[in-house]
Each structure stands twice: as structure tokens, then as C-alpha cells.
Scaffold this active site. Structure first.
Site, mmCIF file in Angstrom:
data_model
loop_
_atom_site.group_PDB
_atom_site.id
_atom_site.type_symbol
_atom_site.label_atom_id
_atom_site.label_comp_id
_atom_site.label_asym_id
_atom_site.label_seq_id
_atom_site.Cartn_x
_atom_site.Cartn_y
_atom_site.Cartn_z
ATOM 1 N N ASP A 80 0.839 -1.186 0.000
ATOM 2 C CA ASP A 80 0.000 0.000 0.000
ATOM 3 C C ASP A 80 0.887 1.254 0.000
ATOM 4 O O ASP A 80 1.834 1.336 -0.765
ATOM 5 C CB ASP A 80 -0.970 -0.040 1.189
ATOM 6 N N TRP A 81 0.608 2.253 0.856
ATOM 7 C CA TRP A 81 1.426 3.458 0.900
ATOM 8 C C TRP A 81 2.868 3.163 1.291
ATOM 9 O O TRP A 81 3.776 3.948 0.980
ATOM 10 C CB TRP A 81 0.825 4.472 1.869
ATOM 11 N N TRP A 137 -12.043 3.252 -4.042
ATOM 12 C CA TRP A 137 -11.626 3.376 -2.640
ATOM 13 C C TRP A 137 -11.539 4.844 -2.238
ATOM 14 O O TRP A 137 -12.023 5.241 -1.166
ATOM 15 C CB TRP A 137 -10.288 2.677 -2.440
ATOM 16 N N ASP A 179 -7.801 -8.601 -3.485
ATOM 17 C CA ASP A 179 -7.706 -7.147 -3.342
ATOM 18 C C ASP A 179 -8.355 -6.455 -4.547
ATOM 19 O O ASP A 179 -7.879 -6.596 -5.680
ATOM 20 C CB ASP A 179 -6.232 -6.752 -3.245
ATOM 21 N N HIS A 235 -6.298 -7.184 0.361
ATOM 22 C CA HIS A 235 -5.359 -6.066 0.267
ATOM 23 C C HIS A 235 -4.248 -6.172 1.299
ATOM 24 O O HIS A 235 -3.086 -5.879 1.001
ATOM 25 C CB HIS A 235 -6.135 -4.755 0.435
#
Length: 460
Positions: A284-285, A325, A411, A440
């Protein structure tokens, strides 16, 4: 006795003040060659803003003599009197005042103002300065030097909270399941500006370092199933909480957060901890930011474990899943983080899901959760897009380390199609390991992936 002798007595009083934690100023009051009163600074211990050394000596002499008039008296003080003390001395009708070091900030005997030279006052007191000035000044300088050192150490240990930030109480993290590691904090990185950043740092300092970077809305708790595997291999694990997440401080304003700011903090953390032989672990980030780090110091990195993330370069459209999202976050800014994890990870216990809510007890703590979806670079001139394009070139052309990719197939945001595209950008990246049951947050199924990573990237 000479003026210097009396000043030595005043210095003894000043040292007494220093030993008590007060600013080291001392005074003695003399009449016809006899010391009739002494005083040292006591504002802190006496909770009295008027308890300067000179005031203490004046009070003592006046009470002992039964008269506030102190004619024919001379006062010796180690520091130039302030306006308050100078006024009291004039009111007491002192014959002479002798001071040691000048006070360029509050001195009322010539440094800032000179009350004693005002001809409109109905009493004139003679003043002489500079007696034993060097010794008086050194005593003050040494005191404040020590005090500054103590304050720096206190700041380093206690990390005072900035007015524009919040800090989740420690009680919110009590009893978290499967998260036994001691917190570590840092607040003196230049980009932090005094904000307190939390990180885990476990295992030996030499050898391999697994740098585990989380995303939104997670925190270092996300790696609790993988960290034991890395530690059991004899390696080091560093897992920070981004500012705004986990146990790190949480700025109140959404506008605090930026791609460049968070990236800079991670770069500084790597340098400060002097991390070497890094296996970069991202999702993710953690990937959006983390994949831009190695090109800044390639020699520090030797491996990559990449899970459900992307490089947002601004010249490739964001996935439909991510756009959905982002829209959901905009419409429901107070979404339940625990429920989000439970929905995508039915194998998780309720207390594990609740742990993801722990950092965010109310809306004020959620600025990062609101800000991050909109920070993903979408246009070529978006913050972070240019550096992400540089990173893409680095991974394609210059990456020399080994890589492992794991993908949670369920995901809908950064799943198989996005990761297949990312794979083509990473030089030498083998075919991804796909976890059919994972969504995810791959780390919630991460024990097997961690074992595979140790085998493939750790050289064991």
C-alpha cells in the site's frame, strides 16, 4: 574587606542558588563594613517572582533592623539588578550598589535602562559594575549551558507534544494481541519539527535489516505475523509508524500531510538509524513511498519484498479499484477501520481487528486517514509523481538486488492486474506468489510469505 571580597561572599550565595536549581545569583548587604544580610535567588522554590537575591537580602535586613530604610548600606550582587530590584534599592535609600556581570537582557543599571541615573528620582544611589565580572559571568554561563543540555536530553526522552498535534494515549494500546515489542520514539529528525515518530527496532544491529513500511489505514501492527519470522532468522526488523498513524503523533490538520514530507521523514530515519543491508518490505502506501527510497542510497539496500502496492507516476491512470476506494473515503471519512479489516480478513479475531482502531480514538486523530487517499499522485505534476517516475527508471534499469512479490488475489484496489504491471517495472523480479485467500492486507496472511522471503532474500 574590599569590594572583591564582598563579591566573593555574594558568589558563595550564587553557588548555593545553583545547587538548588535556581539561576545562580547571590547578594550580600553590608553596613559600615559588616555583613548584615545575604540572599540568593529563590523564585522557583519559593513560588515567588519577587524572590530575587537582592530582594531577599533587602527583606532580611529590613526585618532585622525594623526599618525598610537602609541608609548607609551597600549591596553587592553577582548580576546587574533588574528594574524591580533597582526600584527596591532606591526605595530603601541604599548608599551604593556594586554588581558583577552585566545583564544585557534585563539590566536596569545601564545595560537596558539606568534607573539609578534618573535625576528625577528623589534619591540617588551610586552604582559600580564589573567587580569580579568574569567569575560571575562564568558561573551563569556554566549554569545555563548545563540547563540547555538537560533540556535537550529531556526533549529527547520525553518528546513534548506540539500544540498542533495529538497523541494517542498509551492506554489505547494496552494488551494488543501478538504485539509484544517495546516502542521506540524519535522526534529530532529535521522533517519532524518535533513531532514524535514511533518505530519498532528489534534484533541484532549487524547483518540483514527488514525495513517494514505500512500503508493507510494500517500501522506497524500489520507486521506482527511476519516480524517473528525475520527475528527467528537472526535478523533485525525496523517497522516505523508514519506520522499520523499508529503510536506516532497525529497532526490535527489534514493539510499537514504530503507525499514529499512523508518520504523525507523515511529517508531521514534510514540515515539516522544508519540502516544497512536492507530488505525493503512494502505494501500500500508503504510501497508508494518506500519504492522511491532505494535510489537515494542504493548501497544500503539488497532486497525487496513487495505486496499489493504500486508506483503512482502520474503518467499512468490509477486503477478503477483505487478510484472507488478514494471515493468511498471521501464519502465516509469516519469509516470503521476495524470493520474494514474484518470484512477482508474473516480469519482475524475481533481483538485483532480492534487493534487497528486503537490509534484513532476520535475524529481529531484521523487527519492522515482523510488526507492520504487524495495524496496518491494522479497527474504528472502531482506531488510525488516526478520522484515516482525516477524510481520507476531506477527499478527498471539500476536495481541490483533480489526481489520477491506476493499478491493478495482478493484485493479490489491493488490486486493482481496492478501488481503484474508493477512486476514489469522491477528488474529481475520473478513471477509473483499469489495468495488466493488474501485481500489487500497480505501481511495478515504473511507468515508463509515471511518464511519464503527469508529463504529467497535472506540468503538462508
Amino acid at each position: 574587606m574590599s569590594d572583591a571580597d564582598y563579591m566573593q561572599l555574594a558568589l558563595a550565595q550564587a553557588r548555593q542558588a545553583a545547587e538548588a536549581g535556581e539561576v545562580p545569583v547571590g547578594a550580600v548587604l553590608v553596613r559600615q563594613g559588616q555583613v548584615i544580610a545575604t540572599g540568593c535567588n529563590q523564585p522557583i522554590s519559593g513560588h515567588d517572582p519577587t524572590a530575587h537575591a537582592e530582594m531577599q537580602a533587602l527583606r532580611s535586613a529590613a526585618q532585622a533592623g525594623g526599618n525598610y530604610r537602609l541608609d548607609e548600606c551597600e549591596l553587592f550582587v553577582t548580576l546587574e539588578p533588574c528594574a524591580m530590584c533597582a526600584g527596591a534599592m532606591l526605595h530603601a535609600r541604599l548608599k551604593r550598589v556594586v554588581f558583577g556581570a552585566p545583564d544585557p537582557k534585563t539590566g536596569a543599571a545601564g545595560s537596558v535602562i539606568d534607573l539609578f541615573a534618573n535625576p528625577q528620582l528623589n534619591h540617588q544611589t551610586r552604582v559600580e559594575g564589573g567587580v569580579q565580572a568574569a567569575e560571575c559571568g562564568v558561573l551563569l554561563q556554566d549554569f545555563f549551558r548545563q540547563r540547555r543540555g538537560e533540556q535537550r536530553q529531556e526533549t529527547k526522552l520525553n518528546h513534548p507534544l506540539r500544540d498542533d498535534a495529538l497523541r494517542t494515549p498509551d492506554s489505547a494500546f494496552a494488551g494488543l494481541p501478538d504485539y509484544p515489542w517495546a516502542p521506540r520514539y524519535i522526534s529530532d529528525l529535521p522533517s519532524l519539527g518535533g513531532l514524535r515518530m514511533h518505530y519498532l527496532d528489534e534484533g541484532p544491529q549487524d547483518g540483514l535489516t527488514w525495513l517494514c513500511l505500512h500503508g493507510n489505514p494500517a500501522w506497524s501492527y500489520l507486521y506482527r505475523k511476519m516480524i517473528p519470522v525475520f527475528l527467528a532468522a537472526g535478523d533485525r526488523v525496523v517497522a516505523p509508524d508514519l506520522i499520523g498513524f499508529g503510536k506516532s503523533d497525529k497532526p490535527k490538520k489534514d493539510s499537514f500531510h504530503s507525499f514529499t514530507g512523508h518520504r523525507q521523514t523515511l529517508l531521514e530515519l534510514v540515515e539516522r538509524l544508519d540502516l544497512k543491508n536492507i530488505v525493503l518490505v512494502v505494501q500500500d502506501w508503504g510501497g508508494l513511498l518506500g519504492l522511491t527510497l532505494p535510489m537515494a542510497a542504493p548501497d544500503r539496500y539488497r532486497g525487496l519484498l513487495v505486496m499489493n502496492t504500486t508506483l503512482a507516476t502520474g503518467d499512468v491512470p490509477l486503477s478503477p479499484g483505487f478510484l472507488a476506494w478514494r471515493e468511498m473515503c471521501a464519502k465516509n471519512p469516519e469509516f470503521d477501520v476495524a470493520r474494514l479489516f474484518a470484512r477482508g480478513n474473516p480469519q482475524m479475531r475481533a481483538e485483532e481487528c480492534a487493534a487497528y482502531n486503537a490509534p484513532f480514538p476520535d475524529r481529531g486523530h484521523r487527519a492522515a486517514l482523510r488526507a492520504f487517499p487524495a495524496l496518491v499522485p494522479e497527474a504528472e505534476d502531482s506531488d510525488g509523481a516526478a520522484v515516482s517516475r525516477e524510481a520507476r527508471s531506477f527499478w527498471r534499469d539500476r536495481w541490483q538486488g533480489r526481489s520477491l512479490m506476493a499478491v493478495g488475489a482478493q484485493d479490489p484496489v491493488l490486486g493482481v492486474p496492478v501488481m503484474q504491471q508493477l512486476q514489469t517495472m522491477i528488474r529481475g523480479c520473478p513471477e509473483a506468489t499469489v495468495l488466493p485467500q488474501a485481500g489487500h492486507f497480505v501481511q495478515e496472511h504473511g507468515k508463509s510469505i515471511a518464511h519464503q522471503a527469508v529463504h529467497c532474500l535472506g540468503g538462508r
